[in-house]
Design a protein around this motif. Structure first.
Motif, PDB file in Angstrom:
ATOM      1  N   GLY A   1      -6.547  17.430  -9.264  1.00  0.00           N
ATOM      2  CA  GLY A   1      -7.851  16.797  -9.120  1.00  0.00           C
ATOM      3  C   GLY A   1      -7.832  15.554  -8.269  1.00  0.00           C
ATOM      4  O   GLY A   1      -8.875  15.007  -7.926  1.00  0.00           O
ATOM      5  N   ASN A   2      -6.641  15.038  -7.957  1.00  0.00           N
ATOM      6  CA  ASN A   2      -6.549  13.849  -7.121  1.00  0.00           C
ATOM      7  C   ASN A   2      -6.637  14.210  -5.643  1.00  0.00           C
ATOM      8  O   ASN A   2      -6.413  15.346  -5.251  1.00  0.00           O
ATOM      9  CB  ASN A   2      -5.221  13.126  -7.374  1.00  0.00           C
ATOM     10  CG  ASN A   2      -5.147  12.530  -8.759  1.00  0.00           C
ATOM     11  OD1 ASN A   2      -6.156  12.059  -9.283  1.00  0.00           O
ATOM     12  ND2 ASN A   2      -3.981  12.566  -9.366  1.00  0.00           N
ATOM     13  N   LYS A   3      -6.985  13.219  -4.817  1.00  0.00           N
ATOM     14  CA  LYS A   3      -7.011  13.425  -3.372  1.00  0.00           C
ATOM     15  C   LYS A   3      -5.658  12.973  -2.830  1.00  0.00           C
ATOM     16  O   LYS A   3      -5.288  11.814  -2.971  1.00  0.00           O
ATOM     17  CB  LYS A   3      -8.151  12.629  -2.741  1.00  0.00           C
ATOM     18  CG  LYS A   3      -8.292  12.845  -1.227  1.00  0.00           C
ATOM     19  CD  LYS A   3      -9.552  12.190  -0.707  1.00  0.00           C
ATOM     20  CE  LYS A   3      -9.634  12.276   0.811  1.00  0.00           C
ATOM     21  NZ  LYS A   3      -9.561  13.654   1.323  1.00  0.00           N
ATOM     22  N   VAL A   4      -4.936  13.919  -2.216  1.00  0.00           N
ATOM     23  CA  VAL A   4      -3.550  13.680  -1.829  1.00  0.00           C
ATOM     24  C   VAL A   4      -3.368  13.878  -0.327  1.00  0.00           C
ATOM     25  O   VAL A   4      -3.963  14.783   0.259  1.00  0.00           O
ATOM     26  CB  VAL A   4      -2.601  14.645  -2.585  1.00  0.00           C
ATOM     27  CG1 VAL A   4      -1.147  14.421  -2.159  1.00  0.00           C
ATOM     28  CG2 VAL A   4      -2.746  14.457  -4.083  1.00  0.00           C
ATOM     29  N   ALA A   5      -2.565  13.021   0.284  1.00  0.00           N
ATOM     30  CA  ALA A   5      -2.181  13.178   1.682  1.00  0.00           C
ATOM     31  C   ALA A   5      -0.658  13.194   1.771  1.00  0.00           C
ATOM     32  O   ALA A   5       0.020  12.426   1.089  1.00  0.00           O
ATOM     33  CB  ALA A   5      -2.734  12.047   2.543  1.00  0.00           C
ATOM     34  N   VAL A   6      -0.126  14.087   2.601  1.00  0.00           N
ATOM     35  CA  VAL A   6       1.307  14.131   2.880  1.00  0.00           C
ATOM     36  C   VAL A   6       1.515  13.700   4.324  1.00  0.00           C
ATOM     37  O   VAL A   6       0.923  14.269   5.238  1.00  0.00           O
ATOM     38  CB  VAL A   6       1.880  15.548   2.664  1.00  0.00           C
ATOM     39  CG1 VAL A   6       3.344  15.600   3.113  1.00  0.00           C
ATOM     40  CG2 VAL A   6       1.770  15.958   1.204  1.00  0.00           C
ATOM     41  N   LEU A   7       2.337  12.668   4.517  1.00  0.00           N
ATOM     42  CA  LEU A   7       2.642  12.172   5.857  1.00  0.00           C
ATOM     43  C   LEU A   7       4.073  12.579   6.211  1.00  0.00           C
ATOM     44  O   LEU A   7       5.029  12.116   5.585  1.00  0.00           O
ATOM     45  CB  LEU A   7       2.518  10.644   5.906  1.00  0.00           C
ATOM     46  CG  LEU A   7       1.243  10.039   5.313  1.00  0.00           C
ATOM     47  CD1 LEU A   7       1.257   8.528   5.477  1.00  0.00           C
ATOM     48  CD2 LEU A   7      -0.001  10.632   5.945  1.00  0.00           C
ATOM     49  N   GLU A   8       4.211  13.454   7.186  1.00  0.00           N
ATOM     50  CA  GLU A   8       5.518  13.963   7.600  1.00  0.00           C
ATOM     51  C   GLU A   8       5.892  13.406   8.965  1.00  0.00           C
ATOM     52  O   GLU A   8       5.128  13.515   9.917  1.00  0.00           O
ATOM     53  CB  GLU A   8       5.476  15.497   7.649  1.00  0.00           C
ATOM     54  CG  GLU A   8       6.685  16.143   8.281  1.00  0.00           C
ATOM     55  CD  GLU A   8       7.986  15.763   7.582  1.00  0.00           C
ATOM     56  OE1 GLU A   8       8.881  15.235   8.276  1.00  0.00           O
ATOM     57  OE2 GLU A   8       8.094  15.967   6.358  1.00  0.00           O
ATOM     58  N   GLY A 213       1.421  -7.907  -5.926  1.00  0.00           N
ATOM     59  CA  GLY A 213       2.646  -7.352  -6.475  1.00  0.00           C
ATOM     60  C   GLY A 213       2.662  -5.853  -6.649  1.00  0.00           C
ATOM     61  O   GLY A 213       3.587  -5.301  -7.250  1.00  0.00           O
ATOM     62  N   LYS A 214       1.648  -5.166  -6.138  1.00  0.00           N
ATOM     63  CA  LYS A 214       1.583  -3.716  -6.278  1.00  0.00           C
ATOM     64  C   LYS A 214       1.497  -3.059  -4.905  1.00  0.00           C
ATOM     65  O   LYS A 214       0.933  -3.624  -3.968  1.00  0.00           O
ATOM     66  CB  LYS A 214       0.361  -3.304  -7.113  1.00  0.00           C
ATOM     67  CG  LYS A 214       0.404  -3.784  -8.558  1.00  0.00           C
ATOM     68  CD  LYS A 214      -0.834  -3.316  -9.304  1.00  0.00           C
ATOM     69  CE  LYS A 214      -0.789  -3.754 -10.761  1.00  0.00           C
ATOM     70  NZ  LYS A 214      -1.997  -3.294 -11.513  1.00  0.00           N
ATOM     71  N   VAL A 215       2.041  -1.847  -4.806  1.00  0.00           N
ATOM     72  CA  VAL A 215       1.913  -1.067  -3.578  1.00  0.00           C
ATOM     73  C   VAL A 215       0.522  -0.441  -3.562  1.00  0.00           C
ATOM     74  O   VAL A 215       0.126   0.243  -4.508  1.00  0.00           O
ATOM     75  CB  VAL A 215       2.995   0.029  -3.498  1.00  0.00           C
ATOM     76  CG1 VAL A 215       2.765   0.928  -2.284  1.00  0.00           C
ATOM     77  CG2 VAL A 215       4.377  -0.603  -3.424  1.00  0.00           C
ATOM     78  N   THR A 216      -0.221  -0.702  -2.506  1.00  0.00           N
ATOM     79  CA  THR A 216      -1.610  -0.230  -2.431  1.00  0.00           C
ATOM     80  C   THR A 216      -1.842   0.810  -1.339  1.00  0.00           C
ATOM     81  O   THR A 216      -2.949   1.308  -1.188  1.00  0.00           O
ATOM     82  CB  THR A 216      -2.551  -1.421  -2.158  1.00  0.00           C
ATOM     83  OG1 THR A 216      -2.147  -2.056  -0.922  1.00  0.00           O
ATOM     84  CG2 THR A 216      -2.489  -2.435  -3.294  1.00  0.00           C
ATOM     85  N   ALA A 231      -4.127   3.755  -0.987  1.00  0.00           N
ATOM     86  CA  ALA A 231      -3.822   4.711  -2.058  1.00  0.00           C
ATOM     87  C   ALA A 231      -4.431   4.210  -3.358  1.00  0.00           C
ATOM     88  O   ALA A 231      -4.068   3.140  -3.848  1.00  0.00           O
ATOM     89  CB  ALA A 231      -2.321   4.881  -2.203  1.00  0.00           C
ATOM     90  N   ALA A 232      -5.343   4.993  -3.919  1.00  0.00           N
ATOM     91  CA  ALA A 232      -5.993   4.594  -5.162  1.00  0.00           C
ATOM     92  C   ALA A 232      -5.054   4.700  -6.364  1.00  0.00           C
ATOM     93  O   ALA A 232      -5.098   3.889  -7.285  1.00  0.00           O
ATOM     94  CB  ALA A 232      -7.232   5.456  -5.390  1.00  0.00           C
ATOM     95  N   LYS A 233      -4.179   5.699  -6.369  1.00  0.00           N
ATOM     96  CA  LYS A 233      -3.313   5.936  -7.526  1.00  0.00           C
ATOM     97  C   LYS A 233      -1.864   5.518  -7.287  1.00  0.00           C
ATOM     98  O   LYS A 233      -1.190   5.063  -8.199  1.00  0.00           O
ATOM     99  CB  LYS A 233      -3.351   7.428  -7.902  1.00  0.00           C
ATOM    100  CG  LYS A 233      -4.721   7.942  -8.336  1.00  0.00           C
ATOM    101  CD  LYS A 233      -5.083   7.428  -9.715  1.00  0.00           C
ATOM    102  CE  LYS A 233      -6.428   7.970 -10.189  1.00  0.00           C
ATOM    103  NZ  LYS A 233      -6.365   9.392 -10.575  1.00  0.00           N
ATOM    104  N   GLY A 234      -1.354   5.699  -6.067  1.00  0.00           N
ATOM    105  CA  GLY A 234       0.030   5.326  -5.835  1.00  0.00           C
ATOM    106  C   GLY A 234       0.619   5.999  -4.616  1.00  0.00           C
ATOM    107  O   GLY A 234       0.001   6.869  -4.009  1.00  0.00           O
ATOM    108  N   VAL A 235       1.832   5.563  -4.255  1.00  0.00           N
ATOM    109  CA  VAL A 235       2.559   6.094  -3.108  1.00  0.00           C
ATOM    110  C   VAL A 235       3.877   6.672  -3.602  1.00  0.00           C
ATOM    111  O   VAL A 235       4.605   6.035  -4.359  1.00  0.00           O
ATOM    112  CB  VAL A 235       2.846   4.986  -2.071  1.00  0.00           C
ATOM    113  CG1 VAL A 235       3.760   5.511  -0.960  1.00  0.00           C
ATOM    114  CG2 VAL A 235       1.547   4.464  -1.486  1.00  0.00           C
ATOM    115  N   LEU A 236       4.178   7.881  -3.172  1.00  0.00           N
ATOM    116  CA  LEU A 236       5.425   8.544  -3.528  1.00  0.00           C
ATOM    117  C   LEU A 236       6.308   8.624  -2.293  1.00  0.00           C
ATOM    118  O   LEU A 236       5.915   9.233  -1.302  1.00  0.00           O
ATOM    119  CB  LEU A 236       5.105   9.960  -4.026  1.00  0.00           C
ATOM    120  CG  LEU A 236       5.771  10.409  -5.316  1.00  0.00           C
ATOM    121  CD1 LEU A 236       4.873  11.384  -6.051  1.00  0.00           C
ATOM    122  CD2 LEU A 236       7.108  11.031  -5.042  1.00  0.00           C
ATOM    123  N   LEU A 237       7.474   7.984  -2.351  1.00  0.00           N
ATOM    124  CA  LEU A 237       8.407   8.037  -1.230  1.00  0.00           C
ATOM    125  C   LEU A 237       9.360   9.217  -1.448  1.00  0.00           C
ATOM    126  O   LEU A 237      10.172   9.204  -2.370  1.00  0.00           O
ATOM    127  CB  LEU A 237       9.204   6.738  -1.136  1.00  0.00           C
ATOM    128  CG  LEU A 237       8.424   5.487  -0.715  1.00  0.00           C
ATOM    129  CD1 LEU A 237       9.299   4.244  -0.874  1.00  0.00           C
ATOM    130  CD2 LEU A 237       7.933   5.613   0.715  1.00  0.00           C
TER     131      LEU A 237
END
Length: 276
Positions: A1-8, A213-216, A231-237
């Motif tokens: 249900g979240n809006k997700v983007a993948v950056l390659e 102090g947060k990744v946005t 990013a509303a919810k977070g960043v995944l490295l």
């Protein structure tokens, strides 16, 4: 249900996984239980701690062991990802207490790349060195047939694979029967497209955006221009290692000049640099 983007960063999706065996190590998987594999959480824990020792973050190991089987089941229920128990192969350190010789290693089920349609070209090709001559992909599950050649059943199995590859190569520039890591990435790409995820190739990470102090979000090169993406919810490295970064190799790999990596040339440690 979240809006997700993948950056390659690379021109195609897949990274190291696409050129790997694609196996995952998950004790107590649904596949292992269905096959009646004799294993336990305690044995798996003893093995991991025996290998990693006092460098282990115990909470992460417990989470991995408890949630691994649940992850496999979730993927198979909610995506195109599918795994089989690998042919008999022991844990990498069979002498360590808790090791077993079968049931913890899962391999991706082969996948038909034609199901990706026009997006097939967005999938990274496997390494030529990892395939049969000409680039024909062979699976771990094909090895038993190769070992039985020229028995009629084994010959027919391998002949079908070769004929399919010969028909695919002029049309796609590769075979459409995907195996190992390429099959896993093909299945994940298919799942991401179905889920409506925004997929951007050739979009390297420049750095992380932070506030209070947060990744946005991230700053990335998108279509040739430096762009900030919130990013509303977070960043995944999930950006691989640094095998193509000469400075990091010298700093962290013993005798780096004597070791040549066949991993993707895009692996220059961008995610590590951004995080540090």
């Amino acid at each position: 249900g979240n809006k997700v983007a993948v950056l390659e960063k690379a021109p195609q999706f897949g990274g190291t996984t696409a050129i790997s065996g694609g196996g995952i190590w998950v004790p107590g998987s649904p596949q292992a239980k269905a096959a009646g594999v004799q294993d336990s959480l305690e044995m798996a824990r003893d093995y991991v701690l025996g290998v990693v020792g006092n460098r282990a973050e115990r909470a992460l190991i417990e989470a991995y062991l408890h949630k691994g089987p649940e992850m496999v089941a979730w993927l198979e229920s909610n995506s195109h990802v599918d795994f089989l128990i690998s042919p008999p192969s022991s844990d990498w350190y069979p002498e360590v207490p808790g090791a077993v010789d079968f049931g913890r290693l899962l391999s991706p089920t082969e996948y038909d790349g034609k199901k990706l349609g026009k997006d097939f070209d967005r999938l990274q090709k496997p390494r030529q060195e990892f395939n049969a001559p000409g680039g024909m992909m062979i699976d771990l599950f094909d090895l038993e047939y190769i070992n039985r050649l020229p028995a009629p059943g084994a010959l027919w199995h391998m002949a079908k694979i070769a004929i399919r590859f010969a028909l695919d190569k002029p049309k796609f520039g590769r075979g459409s029967r995907l195996t190992m890591g390429n099959a896993l990435i093909g299945r994940l790409l298919h799942s991401a497209i179905d889920a409506g995820i925004d997929l951007f190739e050739e979009t390297p990470l420049e750095g992380l955006l932070t506030a209070d102090g947060k990744v946005t979000g991230v700053r990335a090169t998108l279509k040739g221009a430096s762009t900030e993406i919130s990013a509303a919810k977070g960043v995944l490295l999930a950006s691989g290692g640094f095998s193509a970064n000469a400075e990091m190799r010298k700093a962290y790999i013993p005798y780096a000049e004597q070791h040549v990596s066949i991993l993707p040339y895009a692996n220059t440690g961008d995610g590590i640099a951004a995080a540090t």
